[in-house]
Enzyme design. Sequence first.
Site, PDB file in Angstrom:
ATOM      1  N   GLU A   1      33.442  42.558  -7.145  1.00 10.77           N
ATOM      2  CA  GLU A   1      32.409  41.564  -6.858  1.00 10.77           C
ATOM      3  C   GLU A   1      31.394  41.435  -8.000  1.00 10.77           C
ATOM      4  O   GLU A   1      30.193  41.409  -7.788  1.00 10.77           O
ATOM      5  CB  GLU A   1      31.702  41.895  -5.542  1.00 10.77           C
ATOM      6  CG  GLU A   1      32.644  41.845  -4.352  1.00 10.77           C
ATOM      7  CD  GLU A   1      31.963  41.997  -3.013  1.00 10.77           C
ATOM      8  OE1 GLU A   1      30.917  42.663  -2.942  1.00 10.77           O
ATOM      9  OE2 GLU A   1      32.487  41.444  -2.026  1.00 10.77           O
TER      10      GLU A   1
ATOM     11  N   ASP B   1      36.901  44.476   5.130  1.00  8.39           N
ATOM     12  CA  ASP B   1      35.469  44.653   4.897  1.00  8.39           C
ATOM     13  C   ASP B   1      34.674  44.783   6.199  1.00  8.39           C
ATOM     14  O   ASP B   1      34.006  43.823   6.591  1.00  8.39           O
ATOM     15  CB  ASP B   1      34.941  43.458   4.078  1.00  8.39           C
ATOM     16  CG  ASP B   1      33.548  43.710   3.532  1.00  8.39           C
ATOM     17  OD1 ASP B   1      33.072  44.833   3.653  1.00  8.39           O
ATOM     18  OD2 ASP B   1      32.950  42.759   2.984  1.00  8.39           O
TER      19      ASP B   1
ATOM     20  N   GLU C   1      26.423  44.020   9.408  1.00  5.31           N
ATOM     21  CA  GLU C   1      26.670  42.808   8.619  1.00  5.31           C
ATOM     22  C   GLU C   1      27.565  41.824   9.369  1.00  5.31           C
ATOM     23  O   GLU C   1      27.281  40.633   9.406  1.00  5.31           O
ATOM     24  CB  GLU C   1      27.316  43.204   7.281  1.00  5.31           C
ATOM     25  CG  GLU C   1      27.720  42.018   6.439  1.00  5.31           C
ATOM     26  CD  GLU C   1      28.325  42.414   5.086  1.00  5.31           C
ATOM     27  OE1 GLU C   1      28.386  43.617   4.773  1.00  5.31           O
ATOM     28  OE2 GLU C   1      28.744  41.497   4.350  1.00  5.31           O
TER      29      GLU C   1
ATOM     30  N   TRP D   1      37.656  34.283   0.194  1.00  7.74           N
ATOM     31  CA  TRP D   1      36.371  34.292   0.902  1.00  7.74           C
ATOM     32  C   TRP D   1      36.380  33.268   2.040  1.00  7.74           C
ATOM     33  O   TRP D   1      35.410  33.135   2.764  1.00  7.74           O
ATOM     34  CB  TRP D   1      35.219  33.964  -0.073  1.00  7.74           C
ATOM     35  CG  TRP D   1      34.766  35.141  -0.872  1.00  7.74           C
ATOM     36  CD1 TRP D   1      35.013  36.453  -0.601  1.00  7.74           C
ATOM     37  CD2 TRP D   1      33.981  35.122  -2.067  1.00  7.74           C
ATOM     38  NE1 TRP D   1      34.444  37.252  -1.553  1.00  7.74           N
ATOM     39  CE2 TRP D   1      33.797  36.463  -2.477  1.00  7.74           C
ATOM     40  CE3 TRP D   1      33.426  34.113  -2.847  1.00  7.74           C
ATOM     41  CZ2 TRP D   1      33.072  36.821  -3.610  1.00  7.74           C
ATOM     42  CZ3 TRP D   1      32.697  34.465  -3.978  1.00  7.74           C
ATOM     43  CH2 TRP D   1      32.528  35.805  -4.354  1.00  7.74           C
TER      44      TRP D   1
HETATM   45  C1  GCV Z   1      27.031  45.766  -1.456  1.00  5.94           C
HETATM   46  C2  GCV Z   1      30.707  43.091   1.166  1.00  5.94           C
HETATM   47  C3  GCV Z   1      29.267  42.734   1.373  1.00  5.94           C
HETATM   48  C4  GCV Z   1      28.472  42.929   0.099  1.00  5.94           C
HETATM   49  C5  GCV Z   1      28.624  44.403  -0.315  1.00  5.94           C
HETATM   50  C6  GCV Z   1      30.106  44.668  -0.525  1.00  5.94           C
HETATM   51  C7  GCV Z   1      30.355  46.120  -0.918  1.00  5.94           C
HETATM   52  O1  GCV Z   1      31.287  42.188   0.278  1.00  5.94           O
HETATM   53  O2  GCV Z   1      29.188  41.403   1.826  1.00  5.94           O
HETATM   54  O3  GCV Z   1      27.128  42.614   0.367  1.00  5.94           O
HETATM   55  O4  GCV Z   1      27.908  44.663  -1.490  1.00  5.94           O
HETATM   56  O5  GCV Z   1      30.795  44.412   0.664  1.00  5.94           O
HETATM   57  O6  GCV Z   1      30.658  46.896  -0.025  1.00  5.94           O
HETATM   58  O7  GCV Z   1      30.261  46.452  -2.069  1.00  5.94           O
END
Ligand code: GCV
Length: 738
Positions: A305, A399, A427, A577
């Site tokens: 990411e 995730d 989340e 996504w």
């Molecule tokens: C900290 C997901 C979340 C991101 C997070 C990522 C990760 O993509 O939406 O906010 O980033 O996981 O675990 O690194």
Amino acid sequence: MKGTFLLFSLLFFVLTAFAEDGYDLWLRYNKISDPVLLQQYRTKISSIQFPATSPTLTVAKKELLNGLEGLLGSSITDKKTISGQSITAGTSSTSTFIQSFLSEGKFSLGKEGFIIATKKIDQKNVILIAADSDVGVLYGVFQFLRLLQTHKNISQLNIVSVPKIQNRILDHWDNLNRTVERGYAGASIWNWHLLPGYIDKRYIDYARANASIGINGTVLTNVNANAMVLTKPYLEKVAELANVFRPYGIKVYLTARFSAPIEIGGLKTADPLDTQVQNWWKQKVDEIYSYVPDFGGFVVKANSEGQPGPQNYGRTHADGANMFADALVSHDGIVMWRAFVYDARVQKSTENFGERKSDPNAPSIASSDRAKQAYDEFKPLDGKFRKNVLVQVKNGPIDFQPREPFSPLFGAMPQTPLVMEFQLTQEYLGQATNLVYEAPLFKECLDADTYAKGMGSTVAKVIDGSLETYPVTAIAGVANIGNERNWTFHPFGQANWYAYGRLAWDHELSSEQIADEWLRQTFTNDLHFVDEAKKIMLMSRETMVNYMTPLGLHHIMGTGFHYGPAPWVDNAGRVDWNPVYYHRADSAGIGFDRTIKGSNAISQYEEDVRKQWANEKTCDEKYLLWFHHVSWKYKMRSGKTLWDELCYKYYSGVDSVRWMQRTWNKLKEYIDEERFEQVKMLLAVQEKEAVWWRNACLLYFQTYSKMPIPPSYEKPDHDLDYYKALTFPYAPGNNGNL
Ligand code: GCV
């Protein structure tokens, strides 16, 4: 007039001073209200004998005295010698009595275990809280207080408790500007600006709370890392936090930004095989240890990411992790290298969820299924990591979804210790407005059988080192804590912090037992309340799965903020996504075919698991649409068509929330008004959100199934266009990444 004003002010002060604001979490030591029990406890405990010869024993003693005096409502004498009706606490070094007790018993308590036992001295019962280490005594004290808080019989105690996993860590996704990525409970509790001079009382209470459930590490900063935390002014701040946490047995860890040698070190490269880079990290690590002598180590998110990593230089994750490991090894530090990676060719902007950039340095990793990528990249590296490297794996392959099968990496890397990464912050689980007790989710994963070494090779056994012996084991939970007065915003969010810590210590505890303990400590021991509230907690996760993503659906929430349903989204910056990528609904059916006919992600599991999940007929229906693209008319085990079953699940999810509301409303008389009302309001929000999820998803999927929502169900109150038009540009939990 003046007098009336004063009276009102006083009344206001008294009321607010005693308001149940949730700050005390489960560490509430109010006087035991049952007079019989109180008397029983008082006859057993009137004094303690507890030489406090270290900072850890000092805080343990303070906690014990404070807890006992609160719970028993009487003063406790601090004696120099052991006597009846007392508690003797300490280690072999602080008490000869404990020394002989421990050596006779030949217990294997390790660095953190403890014993709570009843012994007779001069015909009188004495309660021992004994350990081989000071921190073990602290853990024993908290466990003993928990026994009283939950009204347990303490007549004949014989408890031996040793943690199953060595490093039990909370990961904060907190940025230096106090925003919290995916945080829904206010700002970060770390007030970096005022550190190191100002020590917020919250830091101490944070440490107490963690120690009370056995958490022994904290990663202070976001994995989307900022190199600035590694600079001198910030290390001074980190050192102060470490000083606060040390007596409570909590080590500090930081996230290391891979490109720090360039950003703060003035080097031209961050290549892990470059000697200048290696030396830079060695010196940086030495410097960190000069501030924090017991620093735990680093967590690294690399080539994921948009985070830089070794692949930017044509190196592997092992090359990157080993560079840090070499710098840390002489200090006994560890590296937790995250396996949360997926095709790095497209990266997420660090500033704005809506904007996406391509990463020209990222290698091309051909893979059609995001669920396969961590395994594809990391499995070949098994055996290539240094001994102080652990690979940190999220519980599921995508995730932190409401439900995922366990990640196929568990059991697939026998030569590498794996850190389990759970997400406490919700989340994808309704954020901080939904009551979702996560212990059943954690347990589902921990108890899942990987078959790595035959039947019974559970995920828990993979990570705790029961299947292979590792020099170090760890578990991590992404924190749900912020500076909201009650820490987690939703009063029941505290239960997820609590449950994580308790399971990290002992993954064999049941969700039910943990809920029971937490409710009694947090609210009341009233049996009716505990039974009813426990039912709410235990059903809450399945309820949420039903109204969000039943039958194996996943990743169909709004993009970016991940708030609310948006299964129709098909224009996100990268293909994986998009919700449509995950549910794959079409006129024939719905679901992601991960069998050999599809992405073949299923091949990453051991044969026994694979055999079961590869066949629609034997696949657990809770994973059906995770692994299969299934016809709308497919006959489910209930006899219903898939479409009708989907409707049933979504509707029953909403019905269950309504049941939770009714049940909660009947509990008003048992607890304080503040927390009762707060939960009541949040359950009403949850009900609205559940209806929203149900209606939006079913109306959308119906455009493919072309089948009716059974007429006996209430009709959606809006049409699909209405749901599609909803936007939430200021939803919480944004990244910030500063
Ligand atoms: C900290 C997901 C979340 C991101 C997070 C990522 C990760 O993509 O939406 O906010 O980033 O996981 O675990 O690194």
